[in-house]
Motif scaffolding. Structure first.
Motif, PDB file in Angstrom:
ATOM      1  N   ASP A 390      -3.038  12.374  -3.829  1.00  0.00           N
ATOM      2  CA  ASP A 390      -1.645  12.269  -3.383  1.00  0.00           C
ATOM      3  C   ASP A 390      -1.091  13.631  -2.989  1.00  0.00           C
ATOM      4  O   ASP A 390      -0.383  13.755  -1.973  1.00  0.00           O
ATOM      5  CB  ASP A 390      -0.787  11.654  -4.492  1.00  0.00           C
ATOM      6  N   MET A 407       3.875   9.832  -5.622  1.00  0.00           N
ATOM      7  CA  MET A 407       2.413   9.810  -5.714  1.00  0.00           C
ATOM      8  C   MET A 407       1.953   8.382  -5.413  1.00  0.00           C
ATOM      9  O   MET A 407       1.739   7.567  -6.315  1.00  0.00           O
ATOM     10  CB  MET A 407       1.970  10.265  -7.101  1.00  0.00           C
ATOM     11  N   GLU A 408       1.797   8.098  -4.138  1.00  0.00           N
ATOM     12  CA  GLU A 408       1.652   6.715  -3.683  1.00  0.00           C
ATOM     13  C   GLU A 408       0.405   6.033  -4.234  1.00  0.00           C
ATOM     14  O   GLU A 408       0.478   4.926  -4.779  1.00  0.00           O
ATOM     15  CB  GLU A 408       1.640   6.673  -2.151  1.00  0.00           C
ATOM     16  N   SER A 409      -0.743   6.668  -4.093  1.00  0.00           N
ATOM     17  CA  SER A 409      -1.968   6.009  -4.550  1.00  0.00           C
ATOM     18  C   SER A 409      -2.012   5.931  -6.075  1.00  0.00           C
ATOM     19  O   SER A 409      -2.536   4.963  -6.641  1.00  0.00           O
ATOM     20  CB  SER A 409      -3.199   6.746  -4.019  1.00  0.00           C
TER      21      SER A 409
END
Length: 758
Positions: A390, A407-409
């Motif tokens: 991220d 922190m998308e993933s």
């Protein structure tokens, strides 16, 4: 045998945490009335120098002023000339051992190798004894691991120094303060955390000479001081099952001098060894009064002199406070000025023992180190791979700091794992569901992830419920909770909600009325109960018979076509993981009692949230499965079990980026680095550790921050705006460099505020 025995005795401090010197002197005077006993001290503020049983006092400069080389030579002359020396101070014993590494016939203190074998917390020399060592962890470990240790042991832990001092640390901010204080006092970062053991305190005192055990007694504390020190006790013989291995231990260590094994006996009768002190304990004369004069046995072994027989006055002793006349040669000094900003006067170490610790550390950095699970190399917390991915997705040249990073993933992975776990834990009889606690972080991206992964929306206000509906949740996917759930007026969903939990009996009465009038619709209506003996402002208390009776009557008034539920919430991150599971089992018993008294089946059980992320995502799934099984066994009609892991989902899902503004170097390698972040963005900094990274300006490499002597000072003009204390910035760090505080997506984000931005 000399015509008159000369004995030098140190450790005469008689304050709240007394040393044994005066007790040793009293015991020796009873055994050898004609001996010459000289008290040794390093401050004229130590009241023991005025004890009438001393023939003379040899007063030295405080340890921070004393010329150790000259003093060592003088001590060599004394013991070489036939005088005996009995040390009443752990650190002085260590210093004496550095002068006489192999010991000396007249130095009645342990040699260096023996001292190294009893270093806390492992106490390797005591391995043959029938004792256990409480679980411990070296502070060489990362703060992330130390926080996990505290949670696993329910925050019932002690932070201990290498020789003196221990501080109970019931929370992270208390731990941080205690670590800073102990590190400064004892001139070392190598401390350790040790799990608390509940039970009765016992000690075994011993006397030995050249590896031969001369005598030993056991003492149980019967009264203690506010500092936990012995005030009264009973003295008995040491049982053979302990005495035999003790004799072997003394021989293996080639022990000379007094010693004390401090222990706790738990409810099961097991003995837990806390530490071994290389000297007689402060209660030494209590044993003499019971007929066991161990200092006399030590002097007899060293000189051959026959002591007067010890008279037993009973098996129990207690202390009193005595006033004694002041020696004319040592008039009382004025009361010292308090430390700047302090109230009262600090007299804990008047002889400057912390200064001796620092000087010993300088002369031999390994002398004071604890023996444990660390090798002296500080460990850093591992950053999950998804977090690194991220961070790699951001163009930080375009980021205006301070800035929260989604922190998308990482977030997607956490929500998916939680959803899959709930599915695995569900059975044909019980559905396990998860609710995202919106208050933790109301970011629409997190709420949408919760929706997409089959979560419910747990709301503490109608405003939060409205936010959930706007993102896409249906009313029948909403759980309404908390004491202020009806705020603001006018936003009540018109369709049926999934569950509403009431925080008081009055709140429950309001719900019953709202259901009857059609103002509110909910599939489940229940109560939030307050766990007994745990301080909280939330929920209906169960330990008040009057309130409990009102609760039972109110539940009976619920419509029969509305399913009944129970909710409880106690943050495991605060009370500890094992304690939480204990509370869970207790709550099930209360739920069963409520069922019987109200004649209403509990169909929904909500276990709340407050879990630290690692305890949920990396926890033992078998334990959660067992909890579902246990709940079903106790509450056979329960159909849904819910949890609300808001912090566990949100906290790792955001980080905070900030930049270094200025680096200020001071004396003793102390550094202050001013950053553009602040406690306005990190209001939870004090309550749990954050994993931190610095990006190298030249290579772009991410480097973890270790412990050190740098304080990261926030941009605000507030004294307490320190976003990180005692960290180490990697070499080459300069103004403009990027710092990342991970784990900032929970209450850091939702409780952040606008300040100092104009």
């Amino acid at each position: 045998m000399p015509a008159q025995i000369r004995i030098y005795v140190s450790g005469l401090y008689c304050g709240g945490n007394p040393q044994p010197g005066v007790g040793i002197v009293r015991s020796l005077r009873a055994a050898f009335p004609s001996s010459k006993i000289v008290g040794v001290e390093y401050s004229n503020r130590v009241s023991g120098i005025h004890w009438e049983g001393l023939d003379d006092v040899w007063l030295q400069r405080p340890w921070d002023e004393l010329d150790l080389d000259i003093y060592a030579e003088r001590v060599r002359e004394l013991v070489g000339g036939g005088a005996l020396w009995i040390s009443g101070s752990d650190l002085e014993a260590m210093w004496l051992a550095s002068i006489f590494p192999e010991g000396h016939p007249n130095l009645l203190a342990p040699p260096m190798q023996a001292l190294k074998r009893i270093t806390k917390p492992e106490v390797l020399g005591a391995k043959e004894l029938p004792v256990k060592i409480p679980t411990f962890i070296s502070t060489d470990h990362s703060d992330w691991d130390l926080h996990a240790f505290c949670r696993q042991h329910n925050w019932r832990v002690w932070l201990k120094g290498p020789y003196y001092d221990a501080a109970r640390t019931p929370s992270w901010d208390v731990f941080e303060a205690a670590r800073n204080a102990l590190s400064k006092v004892w001139a070392t970062q190598r401390l350790f955390l040790q799990a608390h053991v509940s039970g009765y305190e016992e000690s075994v005192m011993l006397s030995a000479y050249k590896g031969e055990l001369l005598g030993a007694v056991s003492m149980r504390k019967r009264d203690i001081t506010p500092e936990g020190k012995t005030w009264a006790g009973d003295v008995t013989e040491v049982p053979d099952e302990f005495l035999v291995p003790l004799r072997r231990m003394v021989k293996a260590l080639n022990w000379t001098g007094g010693g004390e094994l401090e222990m706790v006996r738990d409810a099961a009768g097991e003995l837990w060894l806390l530490e071994m002190n290389p000297r007689f304990p402060a209660w030494v004369h209590g044993a003499t009064l019971a007929g066991h004069n161990l200092p006399a046995l030590l002097v007899q072994a060293a000189t051959g002199a026959i002591p007067k027989p010890s008279i037993a006055h009973g098996e129990e002793f207690t202390r009193v406070v005595l006033e004694v006349p002041v020696r004319k040669d040592f008039p009382l000094p004025p009361l010292p000025e308090p430390f700047a900003g302090a109230v009262g006067h600090s007299m804990k170490h008047p002889s400057g023992l912390p200064a001796l610790a620092e000087r010993l550390q300088e002369s031999n950095p390994h002398m004071l180190e604890v023996i444990g699970d660390g090798d002296g190399t500080e460990q850093v917390a591992k950053i999950p791979e998804t977090m690194m991915q991220d961070l790699g997705s951001y163009d930080f040249a375009q980021v205006q700091t301070p800035e929260f990073l989604f922190m998308e993933s990482t977030a997607a992975s956490l929500f998916k794992r939680a959803s899959e776990r709930a599915h695995r834990l569900s059975t044909n009889e019980v559905q396990v569901i998860t609710g995202y606690s919106i208050k933790t972080n109301p970011d629409a991206r997190l709420i949408k992830l919760a929706l997409d992964n089959g979560f419910l929306a747990e709301c503490i206000s109608l405003a939060e419920a409205q936010k959930a509906l706007e993102v896409g949740f249906r009313p029948d996917q909403v759980i309404l909770n908390g004491p202020g759930k009806w705020w603001p007026e006018g936003l009540m969903p018109t369709e049926q909600m999934h569950a509403v939990f009431c925080d008081s009996v009055a709140d429950l009465d309001r719900c019953v009325a709202a259901l009857a009038s059609g103002e509110m619709k909910s599939k489940h209506v229940g109560i939030r109960i307050r766990t007994p003996n745990i301080r909280s402002r939330f929920g209906i208390p169960l330990d008040s018979p009057a309130t409990f009776a009102k609760l039972v009557e109110a539940v009976k008034r619920l419509p029969t076509d509305t399913a009944f539920g129970v909710h409880f919430h106690m943050a495991s991150a605060n009370v500890g993981v094992a304690q939480w599971w204990h509370l869970f089992e207790s709550i099930l018993k209360w739920c069963r009692a409520i069922e019987k008294l109200t004649e209403r089946d509990i169909e929904m059980l909500d276990m709340g949230g407050g879990w630290f992320p690692d305890d949920v995502h990396d926890g033992d799934e078998d334990k959660f499965a067992k909890a579902v099984e246990t709940a079903r066994a106790v509450l056979p009609n329960v159909r849904q079990i819910a949890s609300e892991p808001g912090k566990a989902m949100a906290q790792p899902s955001m980080a905070l980026a900030m930049r270094v503004l200025e680096i200020q170097e001071h004396e003793d390698d102390y550094v202050e680095a001013v950053v553009d972040g602040s406690i306005a963005e990190l209001p939870m900094y004090f309550f749990y550790p954050h994993r931190m990274l610095r990006q190298c300006g030249e290579t772009g490499e991410w480097q973890p921050l270790k412990r050190g002597k740098t304080h990261l000072m926030g941009r605000l003009c507030m004294e307490h705006d320190i976003v990180a204390a005692n960290v180490q910035l990697p070499e080459g760090t300069r103004a403009g460099d990027l710092l990342i505080f991970c784990d900032a997506g929970g209450y850091d984000r939702s409780m952040s505020y606008v300040f100092g931005r104009g």
